[in-house]
Design a protein around this motif. Structure first.
Motif, PDB file in Angstrom:
ATOM      1  N   ASN A   1     -40.622  -1.807 -38.320  1.00  0.00           N
ATOM      2  CA  ASN A   1     -39.280  -1.381 -37.927  1.00  0.00           C
ATOM      3  C   ASN A   1     -38.235  -2.350 -38.460  1.00  0.00           C
ATOM      4  OD1 ASN A   1     -39.959   0.958 -36.332  1.00  0.00           O
ATOM      5  ND2 ASN A   1     -40.898  -0.482 -34.928  1.00  0.00           N
ATOM      6  N   GLN A   2     -37.626  -1.987 -39.581  1.00  0.00           N
ATOM      7  CA  GLN A   2     -36.612  -2.836 -40.181  1.00  0.00           C
ATOM      8  C   GLN A   2     -35.304  -2.800 -39.385  1.00  0.00           C
ATOM      9  OE1 GLN A   2     -36.942  -4.861 -43.141  1.00  0.00           O
ATOM     10  NE2 GLN A   2     -39.043  -4.536 -42.461  1.00  0.00           N
ATOM     11  N   THR A   3     -35.105  -1.746 -38.622  1.00  0.00           N
ATOM     12  CA  THR A   3     -33.936  -1.602 -37.768  1.00  0.00           C
ATOM     13  C   THR A   3     -34.423  -1.522 -36.335  1.00  0.00           C
ATOM     14  OG1 THR A   3     -32.803  -0.343 -39.495  1.00  0.00           O
ATOM     15  CG2 THR A   3     -31.935  -0.144 -37.258  1.00  0.00           C
ATOM     16  N   TRP A   4     -33.862  -2.360 -35.473  1.00  0.00           N
ATOM     17  CA  TRP A   4     -34.239  -2.344 -34.067  1.00  0.00           C
ATOM     18  C   TRP A   4     -33.141  -2.999 -33.242  1.00  0.00           C
ATOM     19  CZ3 TRP A   4     -34.785  -7.259 -32.030  1.00  0.00           C
ATOM     20  CH2 TRP A   4     -34.991  -8.294 -32.954  1.00  0.00           C
ATOM     21  N   ARG A   5     -33.161  -2.696 -31.949  1.00  0.00           N
ATOM     22  CA  ARG A   5     -32.195  -3.266 -30.998  1.00  0.00           C
ATOM     23  C   ARG A   5     -32.930  -3.619 -29.720  1.00  0.00           C
ATOM     24  NH1 ARG A   5     -27.770   1.133 -29.744  1.00  0.00           N
ATOM     25  NH2 ARG A   5     -27.103  -0.509 -28.321  1.00  0.00           N
ATOM     26  N   VAL A   6     -32.348  -4.536 -28.950  1.00  0.00           N
ATOM     27  CA  VAL A   6     -32.866  -4.857 -27.623  1.00  0.00           C
ATOM     28  C   VAL A   6     -31.761  -4.577 -26.612  1.00  0.00           C
ATOM     29  CG1 VAL A   6     -33.811  -6.635 -26.113  1.00  0.00           C
ATOM     30  CG2 VAL A   6     -34.368  -6.663 -28.538  1.00  0.00           C
ATOM     31  N   LEU A   7     -32.111  -3.787 -25.601  1.00  0.00           N
ATOM     32  CA  LEU A   7     -31.175  -3.457 -24.535  1.00  0.00           C
ATOM     33  C   LEU A   7     -31.855  -3.614 -23.191  1.00  0.00           C
ATOM     34  CD1 LEU A   7     -29.772  -0.075 -25.917  1.00  0.00           C
ATOM     35  CD2 LEU A   7     -28.496  -2.195 -25.716  1.00  0.00           C
TER      36      LEU A   7
ATOM     37  N   VAL B   1     -52.800 -12.430 -31.811  1.00  0.00           N
ATOM     38  CA  VAL B   1     -53.293 -11.211 -32.452  1.00  0.00           C
ATOM     39  C   VAL B   1     -52.174 -10.579 -33.268  1.00  0.00           C
ATOM     40  CG1 VAL B   1     -54.173  -8.885 -31.971  1.00  0.00           C
ATOM     41  CG2 VAL B   1     -54.992 -10.814 -30.637  1.00  0.00           C
ATOM     42  N   ILE B   2     -52.517 -10.120 -34.461  1.00  0.00           N
ATOM     43  CA  ILE B   2     -51.599  -9.403 -35.345  1.00  0.00           C
ATOM     44  C   ILE B   2     -52.036  -7.943 -35.393  1.00  0.00           C
ATOM     45  CG2 ILE B   2     -50.886  -9.085 -37.747  1.00  0.00           C
ATOM     46  CD1 ILE B   2     -51.202 -12.093 -38.156  1.00  0.00           C
ATOM     47  N   ASP B   3     -51.103  -7.037 -35.122  1.00  0.00           N
ATOM     48  CA  ASP B   3     -51.370  -5.607 -35.242  1.00  0.00           C
ATOM     49  C   ASP B   3     -50.632  -5.056 -36.460  1.00  0.00           C
ATOM     50  OD1 ASP B   3     -52.903  -5.616 -32.982  1.00  0.00           O
ATOM     51  OD2 ASP B   3     -51.427  -4.632 -31.702  1.00  0.00           O
ATOM     52  N   LEU B   4     -51.374  -4.386 -37.325  1.00  0.00           N
ATOM     53  CA  LEU B   4     -50.825  -3.785 -38.535  1.00  0.00           C
ATOM     54  C   LEU B   4     -51.031  -2.280 -38.501  1.00  0.00           C
ATOM     55  CD1 LEU B   4     -52.296  -6.192 -41.256  1.00  0.00           C
ATOM     56  CD2 LEU B   4     -50.061  -6.327 -40.137  1.00  0.00           C
ATOM     57  N   CYS B   5     -50.261  -1.584 -39.331  1.00  0.00           N
ATOM     58  CA  CYS B   5     -50.464  -0.143 -39.483  1.00  0.00           C
ATOM     59  C   CYS B   5     -50.149   0.261 -40.916  1.00  0.00           C
ATOM     60  CB  CYS B   5     -49.584   0.646 -38.512  1.00  0.00           C
ATOM     61  SG  CYS B   5     -47.843   0.680 -38.984  1.00  0.00           S
ATOM     62  N   GLU B   6     -50.584   1.454 -41.240  1.00  0.00           N
ATOM     63  CA  GLU B   6     -50.278   2.064 -42.522  1.00  0.00           C
ATOM     64  C   GLU B   6     -49.064   2.972 -42.300  1.00  0.00           C
ATOM     65  OE1 GLU B   6     -53.251   3.937 -45.716  1.00  0.00           O
ATOM     66  OE2 GLU B   6     -53.241   4.944 -43.781  1.00  0.00           O
ATOM     67  N   SER B   7     -48.028   2.804 -43.127  1.00  0.00           N
ATOM     68  CA  SER B   7     -46.847   3.648 -43.003  1.00  0.00           C
ATOM     69  C   SER B   7     -46.219   3.828 -44.373  1.00  0.00           C
ATOM     70  CB  SER B   7     -45.834   3.017 -42.044  1.00  0.00           C
ATOM     71  OG  SER B   7     -44.697   3.843 -41.897  1.00  0.00           O
ATOM     72  N   ASN B   8     -46.032   5.079 -44.783  1.00  0.00           N
ATOM     73  CA  ASN B   8     -45.430   5.394 -46.085  1.00  0.00           C
ATOM     74  C   ASN B   8     -46.118   4.672 -47.236  1.00  0.00           C
ATOM     75  OD1 ASN B   8     -43.416   7.142 -44.989  1.00  0.00           O
ATOM     76  ND2 ASN B   8     -42.284   5.329 -44.341  1.00  0.00           N
ATOM     77  N   GLY B   9     -47.430   4.570 -47.170  1.00  0.00           N
ATOM     78  CA  GLY B   9     -48.207   3.974 -48.246  1.00  0.00           C
ATOM     79  C   GLY B   9     -48.258   2.459 -48.229  1.00  0.00           C
ATOM     80  N   ASP B  10     -47.632   1.820 -47.262  1.00  0.00           N
ATOM     81  CA  ASP B  10     -47.630   0.358 -47.162  1.00  0.00           C
ATOM     82  C   ASP B  10     -48.364  -0.084 -45.905  1.00  0.00           C
ATOM     83  OD1 ASP B  10     -46.029  -0.146 -49.450  1.00  0.00           O
ATOM     84  OD2 ASP B  10     -44.211   0.278 -48.297  1.00  0.00           O
ATOM     85  N   ILE B  11     -48.772  -1.337 -45.894  1.00  0.00           N
ATOM     86  CA  ILE B  11     -49.334  -1.957 -44.698  1.00  0.00           C
ATOM     87  C   ILE B  11     -48.210  -2.732 -44.047  1.00  0.00           C
ATOM     88  CG2 ILE B  11     -51.074  -3.515 -43.758  1.00  0.00           C
ATOM     89  CD1 ILE B  11     -52.188  -0.953 -45.121  1.00  0.00           C
ATOM     90  N   ARG B  12     -47.890  -2.411 -42.789  1.00  0.00           N
ATOM     91  CA  ARG B  12     -46.745  -2.998 -42.100  1.00  0.00           C
ATOM     92  C   ARG B  12     -47.164  -3.656 -40.788  1.00  0.00           C
ATOM     93  NH1 ARG B  12     -43.283  -3.558 -45.826  1.00  0.00           N
ATOM     94  NH2 ARG B  12     -41.693  -3.890 -44.256  1.00  0.00           N
TER      95      ARG B  12
ATOM     96  N   GLY C   1     -64.902   0.192 -37.301  1.00  0.00           N
ATOM     97  CA  GLY C   1     -65.440  -1.154 -37.479  1.00  0.00           C
ATOM     98  C   GLY C   1     -64.502  -2.055 -38.245  1.00  0.00           C
ATOM     99  N   ILE C   2     -65.058  -3.059 -38.876  1.00  0.00           N
ATOM    100  CA  ILE C   2     -64.262  -4.080 -39.557  1.00  0.00           C
ATOM    101  C   ILE C   2     -63.334  -3.440 -40.581  1.00  0.00           C
ATOM    102  CG2 ILE C   2     -65.954  -4.589 -41.362  1.00  0.00           C
ATOM    103  CD1 ILE C   2     -63.918  -7.226 -39.509  1.00  0.00           C
ATOM    104  N   SER C   3     -62.149  -3.973 -40.673  1.00  0.00           N
ATOM    105  CA  SER C   3     -61.133  -3.389 -41.538  1.00  0.00           C
ATOM    106  C   SER C   3     -61.361  -3.761 -42.997  1.00  0.00           C
ATOM    107  CB  SER C   3     -59.761  -3.865 -41.084  1.00  0.00           C
ATOM    108  OG  SER C   3     -59.720  -5.258 -41.128  1.00  0.00           O
ATOM    109  N   ASP C   4     -60.625  -3.092 -43.869  1.00  0.00           N
ATOM    110  CA  ASP C   4     -60.797  -3.343 -45.297  1.00  0.00           C
ATOM    111  C   ASP C   4     -59.935  -4.506 -45.771  1.00  0.00           C
ATOM    112  OD1 ASP C   4     -58.271  -2.224 -45.437  1.00  0.00           O
ATOM    113  OD2 ASP C   4     -58.952  -0.338 -46.277  1.00  0.00           O
ATOM    114  N   ASP C   5     -60.082  -4.855 -47.051  1.00  0.00           N
ATOM    115  CA  ASP C   5     -59.473  -6.063 -47.598  1.00  0.00           C
ATOM    116  C   ASP C   5     -57.949  -6.027 -47.668  1.00  0.00           C
ATOM    117  OD1 ASP C   5     -61.946  -7.181 -47.897  1.00  0.00           O
ATOM    118  OD2 ASP C   5     -62.162  -6.590 -49.994  1.00  0.00           O
ATOM    119  N   GLY C   6     -57.347  -4.889 -47.952  1.00  0.00           N
ATOM    120  CA  GLY C   6     -55.884  -4.816 -48.090  1.00  0.00           C
ATOM    121  C   GLY C   6     -55.151  -5.253 -46.837  1.00  0.00           C
ATOM    122  N   PRO C   7     -55.419  -4.629 -45.697  1.00  0.00           N
ATOM    123  CA  PRO C   7     -54.750  -5.058 -44.465  1.00  0.00           C
ATOM    124  C   PRO C   7     -55.090  -6.494 -44.076  1.00  0.00           C
ATOM    125  CG  PRO C   7     -55.656  -2.868 -44.206  1.00  0.00           C
ATOM    126  CD  PRO C   7     -56.167  -3.394 -45.507  1.00  0.00           C
ATOM    127  N   ARG C   8     -56.327  -6.913 -44.310  1.00  0.00           N
ATOM    128  CA  ARG C   8     -56.706  -8.287 -43.962  1.00  0.00           C
ATOM    129  C   ARG C   8     -55.899  -9.292 -44.782  1.00  0.00           C
ATOM    130  NH1 ARG C   8     -61.529 -10.127 -41.296  1.00  0.00           N
ATOM    131  NH2 ARG C   8     -61.569 -12.392 -41.363  1.00  0.00           N
TER     132      ARG C   8
END
Length: 193
Positions: free
Chosen positions: A24-30, A151-162, A126-133
């Motif tokens: 999320n490149q754009t975010w706010r806290v309220l 802990v770091i949580d990543l996801c795949e979004s629009n072809g990128d690992i974020r 199971g164990i994740s692949d090399d790109g996200p790692r």
């Protein structure tokens, strides 16, 4: 947990530094009450948005909400917390694919697992692949450490690992992460100190 560790894992304390990887490149806290009031007044720019607590204590789980129908009950208010001033992070809704969780000790990724909770909360990969790692390892090396173990949580979004979020080790499900590898890495890390 020490309050300094909790503060370091608060989303608003690390997200700007993590922007190169952040989903999320754009975010706010309220404050929660202000968020609900602003939504009712049509002052939230996104019709559908993602919301999560700013705190790593996860008073409610992250979720996608609708601005036009928003109430305190949408945040499980009164169930696990009752503070209407709870800081809440909001961001535009994002489409995500696969997700991964990595355990970091010191600056080293020591274990990882993909996860797909599916409709019934089952079906873990199971164990994740090399790109996200590799992305997790880059984050662990470059980001100011929020603690010795986290802990770091990543996801795949629009072809990128974020990067989705950082979490306290003690409050995260480890899915299919290698428990033995975590214990051995922790023993080695503590022996070096």
């Amino acid at each position: 947990r020490r309050s300094s560790d909790l503060a370091a894992l608060t989303y608003s304390n690390w997200a700007d530094e993590a922007r190169p990887w952040l989903l999320n490149q754009t975010w706010r806290v309220l404050p929660l009450a202000e968020l609900v009031e602003s939504a009712r007044a049509g002052k939230i720019q996104w019709k559908e948005f993602f919301a999560r607590p700013d705190s790593p204590l996860k008073q409610f789980s992250g979720r996608v909400l609708n601005r036009d129908t928003l109430t305190l009950k949408d945040f499980d208010f009164g169930l696990y917390f009752d503070d209407p001033q709870l800081p809440v992070v909001i961001a535009p809704r994002q489409e995500i694919g696969r997700e991964w969780r990595y355990v970091v000790i010191g600056r080293k990724v020591v274990a990882g697992s993909g996860y797909d909770l599916g409709p019934q909360g089952t079906g873990r990969q199971g164990i994740s692949d090399d790109g996200p790692r590799a992305v997790a390892a880059a984050i662990a090396r470059r980001l100011t450490r929020p603690g010795d173990v986290y802990v770091i949580d990543l996801c795949e979004s629009n072809g990128d690992i974020r990067l989705v979020e950082l979490n306290p080790f003690s409050g995260a499900d480890l899915y299919c992460c290698d428990g033995r590898a975590i214990c051995e890495a922790m023993e080695e890390y503590l022996g070096e100190r």
